[in-house]
Structures are given as C-alpha cells and as structure tokens.
Enzyme design. Structure first.
Site, mmCIF file in Angstrom:
data_model
loop_
_atom_site.group_PDB
_atom_site.id
_atom_site.type_symbol
_atom_site.label_atom_id
_atom_site.label_comp_id
_atom_site.label_asym_id
_atom_site.label_seq_id
_atom_site.Cartn_x
_atom_site.Cartn_y
_atom_site.Cartn_z
ATOM 1 N N ASP A 438 60.821 -25.237 41.640
ATOM 2 C CA ASP A 438 59.993 -24.170 42.195
ATOM 3 C C ASP A 438 60.338 -23.925 43.651
ATOM 4 O OD1 ASP A 438 59.016 -26.772 42.684
ATOM 5 O OD2 ASP A 438 57.054 -26.003 43.241
ATOM 6 N N GLU A 444 57.033 -31.341 46.215
ATOM 7 C CA GLU A 444 56.924 -30.799 44.852
ATOM 8 C C GLU A 444 58.327 -30.810 44.235
ATOM 9 O OE1 GLU A 444 54.474 -27.206 42.642
ATOM 10 O OE2 GLU A 444 54.459 -27.392 44.821
ATOM 11 N N ASP A 451 58.181 -20.587 36.464
ATOM 12 C CA ASP A 451 59.088 -20.014 37.455
ATOM 13 C C ASP A 451 60.467 -19.761 36.842
ATOM 14 O OD1 ASP A 451 56.972 -21.678 38.582
ATOM 15 O OD2 ASP A 451 57.790 -21.174 40.539
ATOM 16 N N GLU A 716 57.029 -17.619 48.257
ATOM 17 C CA GLU A 716 56.121 -17.935 47.161
ATOM 18 C C GLU A 716 54.994 -16.912 47.057
ATOM 19 O OE1 GLU A 716 53.652 -21.826 45.550
ATOM 20 O OE2 GLU A 716 54.261 -21.736 47.654
ATOM 21 N N HIS A 737 61.203 -19.657 47.168
ATOM 22 C CA HIS A 737 60.506 -19.755 45.885
ATOM 23 C C HIS A 737 60.934 -18.541 45.075
ATOM 24 C CE1 HIS A 737 57.048 -22.442 44.811
ATOM 25 N NE2 HIS A 737 56.928 -21.586 43.799
#
Length: 913
Positions: A438, A444, A451, A716, A737
């Site tokens: 991601d 993360e 995604d 994102e 992202h």
C-alpha cells in the site's frame, strides 16, 4: 522479417527456472505491412541432443507456447531455437536458452543452519565457510534461501545484484530460493559468507510493530555446485561444519532502519546449530528480483528554520541512500528519512508513524561507501547528523523495486498530466517491491489486496507485471480459507478476518486482468480454485434475498461524500451495495474464466448465479422509478460500469451521476472503489467531455491538485496536503500510495485509445477520444506481440493520427470524428484531415496566467524545448538568477511582453498551461 525478444516464462535466458513445462514467446518485426505468422517450429536441446522438436506447426500463435518434450532435468542448461514463417514468404530464426533450477525443494541436499545467540542480540548473524579449490573450474551455480533476508559474499564480493531475497511469501506454505551464477571462486582458499537479516520473517512488522510473525530465529540453506573441467563435480553445502558470528550490521529492521559499525570486530566464531524447515515448501524464484534500478543524485542542500541539514532529491522514492565519506574512526553519521517538509520548510517525518527509518553509519577512518543491506525507506528528503560539511556529490538515492520491464509510455500536451503520469509510475516503482504494498514508508507496507486490485489494470500498462502478480497470487491462494475467505493483506500477518468486498475480490479480478493483458491461460488455470472459492465464500453468507449483507466492509474507502465531521472512512455509498456489486462483477468474471477453461458445467452454474445476483440487486437497491438507494457517484458508477442496472433504469442513473458531479462543481467525491471506474463510466456513456473536465480539475479534490502542490508520487488521500499547506492529521497520510493512480488505465484506454479486442492484444482496438485542454497525446504499449503506438494531434483545424500495429496482430482503428472503423494489419499508418474541433481551454486572465506559468516547475523546460529562441530573452536569463516567483515582483514592466511571447510559443507548440 526478423524475430526478437525470445522469452521463456516472460524472462530472457532465465537461470534457475523451476517450471516443468516452460512457455516460449517471441515477437515478429517487419517493415512490411499486414505481416502474420503462418507457422513456427521450436527446438529445445540439451548439450546438442534434442529433447523437444515441435515440428512445423501451421499456427499464428507466438505467445506462451508450452514445452511438450522430455521431462526436464534439474540444474540443466537447455538451448532453444525458434523458426518462424510469415505470410510474405519470409523465414527467421531466434535463439536463446534457459537453465533449470533444482525443480523441487526436496532436491536440496544442504542442511538448514541457524545460531544460538540470545534473543536480545540484534547484530545480523554471518554464516561462514572456508573451502579449497584445486582443479580448473568449468561452471559454478549457487542455490540459496533463508528464513529472513540474506546477502552472500564470496571472497569479500557480493554474489548477484538482488536485494531482499528470498522475498516475502506465506512462509507457512511457501518459501522461494534463488539461483546464482558464481564467478568469483579462486584457485586455492575461498571464503563464503551469508549474512541474514530479520526481514519479514522475524522482523518488526504490522501496525503494532511486533516481531516474530513467522519465527524467532533466522536460518539459511545454501549449496554451491562446482563443475570442474575434467567433468567431476563438488557441492559445498550448509551443514554443521559452518561457523557463525555477528558482523558490522549491528541492527537491521525494515521499519526502523539499519546500523552499520565498521569499527566493530567480532573475533568469536561459534559452531552453527542445525535446524529444520519443510523443504516441500521451497519453490524457485517466481518473479523478477528486487534490484537498484535507478540512482538519483542529491539535488539541493537545505538548512531548515529549525537548523536541520536536509538534502532534497526532488523525487519521492523507495530505496535507501548511498554515502561516500572519509570520516574519523568512530564518527557516527545519522540519516533520517521523510517524504516531505512542512509548510515552514522543516523536516516532517510524521507520515512514517512508528517506523523511525533511521540509518546510522559508524566510520573507521578510511574512505568508505555506506549503504544499507536489509532495510528500505520511502523518502524524498534526508536529514543528516554527524557531518560538519555536507557535499551533495557524496549522496546518492538508490531506487529499489522488483525489476519489471517498463512497457508503457504516455505523454500529452498538458504538462500537469505528464507529471501525473510520472507520479503514477513512481508510485508503482515505490510499491512493487516483491509484493504490491500500500505504501513504502510507514509502519505498514503490507500487501493490501484492495489497493492491488484497483490498480492492476494501470500497472499492466506501465510494466510487465505477469510474473510479479503470478507470484503474489500464489501466496493469496495459499492464505485463503473456506472459513475466512481471502485475507485483506497478502502475505497475511494481520490474523484471521472475514473477507471483504473489493479487497478480497483481488482473487478474481487480478487473474482476469493478467489473462486479458498477456493472454495467459495458465494463470487462470492455477487460480481458478481460488477464484471460485471466493464466490462460494460469499454465496454461503447470503441471506434469503440472495445478497451479501452481513459482516465488516470497507465500502468506498476514503470516499469524500460522508457528512462533514464524520470519522468514518467508508464513504456514503451503502457498503453492502458495494459488496453485492463486486459479488456480481466477480461472479461474471468466474463465469467467463470457466468459459476460457472449457468448464461447461461451471459456465452454466455461474451464469445462473450472476443473473440471480443482478435481479436481487435491482430489487434491493433500485426503486421502480430507477432511483438508487445510494445516489452517490460511486453508487451510480458501480451500477453502470458493472452493468448491474436493468436497461430501463440506466438513463435515470446516468442522469443522477451527472447531477451529482454538477452539484460538486464537476469534482469527484469517490474513494478507493469508485475512483478507478468514474471516468471510464462517463466516457462509455456519452459523457466523455465531462470525464475530461473532471480529470483536468486542478483544485481540490482532483488528480491535478496534488500535482499543483508539488507531488511526485500519488497520495493516499485527495487532501493529504491541505490548500494552506497543513497535513491531514488522521494518522493515515501516505504520500506514496498508488490506488488513485488507477486513472492511468483510463488515460491509456480512452485518451490514447489503446485497448485489446482479444486477450494478449492479438487483436487491438485503437480508439482515441479528445478532451478539451489536451491538444495531443502520444502513447505506446509494448505488448506480448510488440509495440503498439497511438499518437494524435489536433491543432490549426487539423487532426493528425499516427498508429503502429505490431506484426502478427490486426487492429480496428476508430479515427476521431469518424464513424466507421478501419481494419488494419501490422505496420505504421498516418492520417491527416480537417476538423472544427477546438480543444483549447479557456485562458486565465493575463495576471494569473503569467503567475501560473512561472509557478510551474516545467515552464523553463517547455520553453527550452519548444521555443529555444526565447532563451536569449533577458527576462528568461533573469529567471535563472532569481527564484521564479521573484521575477514578477522584480521586473513588472517586462511582464506583458514576456507573457505575449510565452502564449505565442505555447500556441505554436500545442502546449497548454
């Protein structure tokens, strides 16, 4: 006619291939038009002896032709020759090779070795073996894997150029090994060293930054196969004769960074400890390796208001920094990483959350080159501590990702759109690091299925992602269960969660995208059980109305249409409408897949289920008058693009979509689910002009808003950086992202008009569509058959179209403003004709336009390229000496003259700002 690009399983002359029936692909190139392959012959030999002769096949197939000869032997080199005949009476030959690996993990004769260091030891273990060579060597191969990530050195030199091997897989079921050609063995004494980092196996990972997701001790398995010139062989393998110590890498974590102390000397060597790990789980490397693919020089040294020494590389990227330095013994240099500076110009690492991303290098007094081994960072800026004088030439950003072939190019007359395309490509580079993550920077970096699913179509235009996704899909299937369905992240370190729509649908959608892009039937065969398993999972959870309306759902993740002040991230579209739209969509894909695989009973089964779901959706979510329960942009888009609404309702739903967009002043409000399909839906329903207007919006929320704010990757959130320069403070604000980069597929398919009519682009559709604000587009896509090109210009009341169709394919071309298509064979074509179309955007006022031009980072480049005579104008030279913004205040008397020159240059060159 000639043959080029002979590939074996998408690779050129692959080493360590672990596929028992590899497939061969090649491309025909010819200057003639209408060239088609009429026959082929494939010969595969081992040491001159034939193991397969396909014979002359009267067939036009040139993509993924399966080997059908003798059973392949492990660790064996095979020569391949392909002969092709075309319809013009020509014949051509291309040659290549492939070398098999061990073919199965149980063919490893080595032992797994580990260490017995205490749990608080953070230094990376270094496993060592000294051996002697006394005969002349003919060939050396090394086969290796690890629990952790490893690096091999032979006599002090790194073996291979890959990073993060063996990659991240579901260690409970699968572990890759790698094959290396080894050239550094010397006569006499030699030394092997294998350093192992925690990596994904043992390292700190996940939202809570916990370690030991798969095990609490790293280990290694390796063997060197030496073939001597006299025909004899020897294997140097990991066993209890190896020794282990800790080296200069004192700590290494993907999230946290790496500490390298070149003053450290560990004198104590201890015996390794034998351990076990099921060799049945071991498979050969399935995708391309992670490598350094670009090296970017440091661009700018900044002293921030807080007194930080910061280097700007002018590009947000994934990788690490190489530092060349001569320091004092014991001098510690610290490098911190960040994607952005705050609005005051200070270093801003907050988007990393708990991932501190700090590398530390301790010098030994000599001239040294430092770079990390087992960590990577998402960054544009670095802050340096421990150096009194900073020389920009000493710092290089090393870009890391899976080294896939870049297959697509897209450029238009709009510089902002061109930057958007670059941002999409950079986010793909940054997040396709062994798995589709991601984001690459914070705590993360997980393989989020949603995604990957929404971006797969765009990804497949930009790069050849067949092997990359095939490897990841194998892990997805291995993680899937009847009880929980398809995980939200793959590999799954988040534990058992019920499957969720759009995310878990990656199991169905991505294999189909791969089939359509590459004509790869095998990926459908391998994934079919997983694909129908996901549909069966949903079906088992449906109510009496035949719909899935229970459990957690992401909805239209990060949609902007929730009420102001809401903390929910699922958007305003009914989350179970989203779930059932995907249920229907994926069911139809499984039906089509069964058709391709000739599973006739399944075709009937899933067709009936698909029709049942559609009827239920119309009853539940659309009124008798044609109103949607959720008349959001995403709700309408799903009903139209997934062809769920009955024909009698489509006109009303389309009008609702148009009205919704108008109510938001031609801006989108979609999240992760609606965004990929929004412009497609408008273009396919006679609202292409509206799609263009929405696409070219430059204020929030829009794709170009981020570009105007200086983004070099995809954000994102639509407002990751607010108009006033503040940041979104939700704690979830990655600036790299790729999900919203899914607009790239629309750019290729609609603006450039490159589409497939048959899987793998055996038959091509070229259908470019104009939008106001873009005067020209040129795009290419290197398909399995060769390069497809679509280029158009519209200016001076003339349309010019250039098209290239690769040999062994045919195409249907729809020229803009012409109704009837042209049927084309291979070759290059040019068309020019009159038009009344005006693609100009409304100009700004003189004052605002001039400011906009000089605020654009590409303005000088545009003038330099398209109007070089202007570079002698004193104002342009002045602009180089001052900041671009200062020119307006410094020489206001010249602005009108310069403005007129700029507009004239832009008009001559079809560039619009």
């Amino acid at each position: 006619m000639e043959l080029i690009d002979l590939k074996v399983e998408y690779q050129k002359n692959p080493l360590g291939l672990d596929i028992k029936k590899p497939r061969f692909s090649w491309k025909l190139v010819s200057k003639e038009r209408d060239v088609l392959q009429t026959a082929y012959r494939i010969l595969v030999k081992n040491d001159g002896e034939s193991v397969w002769d396909s014979g002359e096949k009267d067939c036009s197939s040139s993509v993924l032709i399966e080997y059908n000869g003798q059973e392949l032997e492990p660790c064996t080199l095979y020569q391949v020759q392909v002969e092709v005949w075309d319809n013009k009476g020509h014949k051509a030959i291309v040659s290549g090779s492939f070398e098999t690996g061990l073919l199965k993990g149980t063919n490893f004769c080595a032992d797994w070795i580990t260490h017995d260091y205490p749990a608080d030891e953070t230094g990376c273990p270094v496993f060592t073996k000294e051996f002697k060579v006394e005969k002349e060597i003919s060939k050396v191969r090394m086969y290796a894997t690890a629990l952790g990530v490893y690096e091999i050195k032979l006599n002090g030199e790194k073996v291979g150029d890959s990073y993060f091997s063996p990659g991240w897989t579901n260690y409970h079921k699968r572990l890759q090994y790698q094959t290396y050609q080894v050239d550094g063995i010397l006569p006499g004494e030699n030394k092997l060293e294998i350093t192992v980092g925690n990596g994904w196996y043992k390292g700190i990972f996940g939202f809570t930054c916990t370690p030991n997701h798969y095990g609490d001790r790293v280990a290694v398995l390796a063997e060197v196969h030496i073939t001597y010139c006299d025909g004899s062989t020897e294997i140097i393998k990991t066993d209890d004769s190896w020794m282990v110590t800790t080296g200069i890498i004192r700590s290494s974590e993907i999230y946290m960074g790496e500490t390298i102390d070149t003053c450290y000397k560990e004198e104590n060597l201890s015996r390794v400890v034998l351990t076990t790990f099921d060799k049945e789980r071991i498979v050969g490397q399935e995708s391309e390796a992670v490598r350094i693919t670009k090296r970017l020089p440091a661009k700018e040294l900044i002293n921030t208001p807080k007194g930080e020494k910061v280097i700007d590389f002018h590009q947000n990227l994934t990788g690490f920094v190489e530092l060349k330095v001569t320091g004092k013994p014991g001098q510690k240099i610290t490098i911190r990483h960040a994607e952005v500076l705050d609005k005051d110009g200070n270093f801003y690492p907050d988007t990393l959350r708990l991932a501190i991303s700090i590398d530390q290098f301790i010098c030994n007094g000599e001239e040294q080159t430092f770079l990390p081994h087992f960590t990577f960072h998402g960054f544009r800026y670095i802050a340096i501590e421990g150096l009194e004088e900073i020389n920009l030439e000493s710092f290089t950003a090393c870009v890391l990702h899976t080294q896939m072939e870049e297959t697509g190019t897209f450029i238009s007359s709009n510089p902002l759109v061109n930057q958007l395309q670059r941002n999409i490509l950079w986010s793909q580079r940054g997040n396709f690091l062994d798995i589709p993550t991601d984001c690459p920077q914070r705590d993360e970096r997980l393989g989020w299925t949603g995604d990957a699913q929404v971006f797969a179509g765009t990804a497949a235009y930009n790069m050849n992602v067949a092997s990359f996704f095939s490897k990841w899909l194998h892990d997805l299937a291995s993680e899937q269960t009847e009880e929980f369905g398809v995980p939200h992240v793959v590999p799954n370190i988040l534990g058992n969660q019920d499957g969720a729509a759009a995310w878990s649908d990656a199991a169905v959608i991505i294999p189909w995208v791969m089939y359509e892009t590459y004509g790869d039937v095998r990926i459908l065969e391998e994934q079919f059980e997983s694909m129908e398993g996901w549909i069966n999972y949903i079906t088992a959870r449906c109510g009496t109305n035949g719909l899935w309306q229970t459990g957690f759902q992401y909805g239209d993740w990060l949609g902007l249409d929730k009420e102001e002040g809401s903390t929910e991230r699922t958007g305003a579209t009914d989350k179970y409408l989203v779930a059932n739209a995907y249920y229907a969509y994926s069911t139809n894909i499984v039906r089509k897949t069964a058709e391709v695989l000739n599973k006739l009973e399944d075709v009937q089964k899933y067709d009936q289920l698909y029709q049942k779901i559609k009827r239920a959706i119309n009853e539940e979510y659309i009124t008798a008058a044609g109103r949607m329960v959720s008349e959001t942009q995403t709700g309408c888009v799903l009903a139209l693009h997934f062809d769920l609404a009955e024909e009698k309702y489509r006109k009303r739903i389309l009008k609702s979509l148009e009205t919704n967009i108008a109510n938001h002043k031609n801006h989108l409000t979609t999240g992760f689910v609606g965004t990929p399909y929004l412009c497609h839906t408008l273009s396919e329903n006679n609202l292409h002009d509206l799609a263009g207007a929405l696409f070219l919006k430059e204020d929030y929320p829009s794709w170009l808003y981020a570009v105007k704010k200086g983004a070099t990757t995809i954000w994102e959130r639509w407002n990751s950086i607010l108009p006033n320069g503040d940041f979104d403070t939700s704690g979830m604000n990655s600036l790299n992202h790729y999900a919203y980069g899914s607009i790239g597929e629309w750019m290729y398919r609609k603006l450039a008009g490159i589409n497939q009519l048959e899987p793998g682009y055996k038959k091509i559709l070229i259908k470019p569509e104009f939008i106001k604000g873009i005067h020209s587009v040129e795009a290419t896509f290197n398909s399995m058959y060769g390069v497809i090109k679509s280029a158009w210009k519209c200016n001076d009341k003339k349309i010019k179209v250039d098209v290239e169709i690769p040999a062994n394919t045919t195409a249907l071309l729809y020229l803009p403003e012409k109704e009837k298509p042209l049927e084309l064979g291979s070759g290059s074509y040019q068309f020019e004709y009159e038009t009344e179309t005006n693609l100009e955007r409304d100009r700004f006022t003189m004052d605002s336009t001039l400011k906009e031009i000089f605020d654009e980072p590409v303005a000088i480049q545009i003038l330099n390229q398209y109007a070089p005579e202007m570079m002698n104008h004193p104002m342009i030279e002045f602009a180089y000496q001052l900041s671009i913004r200062e020119i307006l205040a410094t020489a206001p008397g010249e602005t009108e003259t310069l403005f007129k020159m700029v507009i004239d240059a832009l008009n001559r060159t079809e560039v619009s700002i």
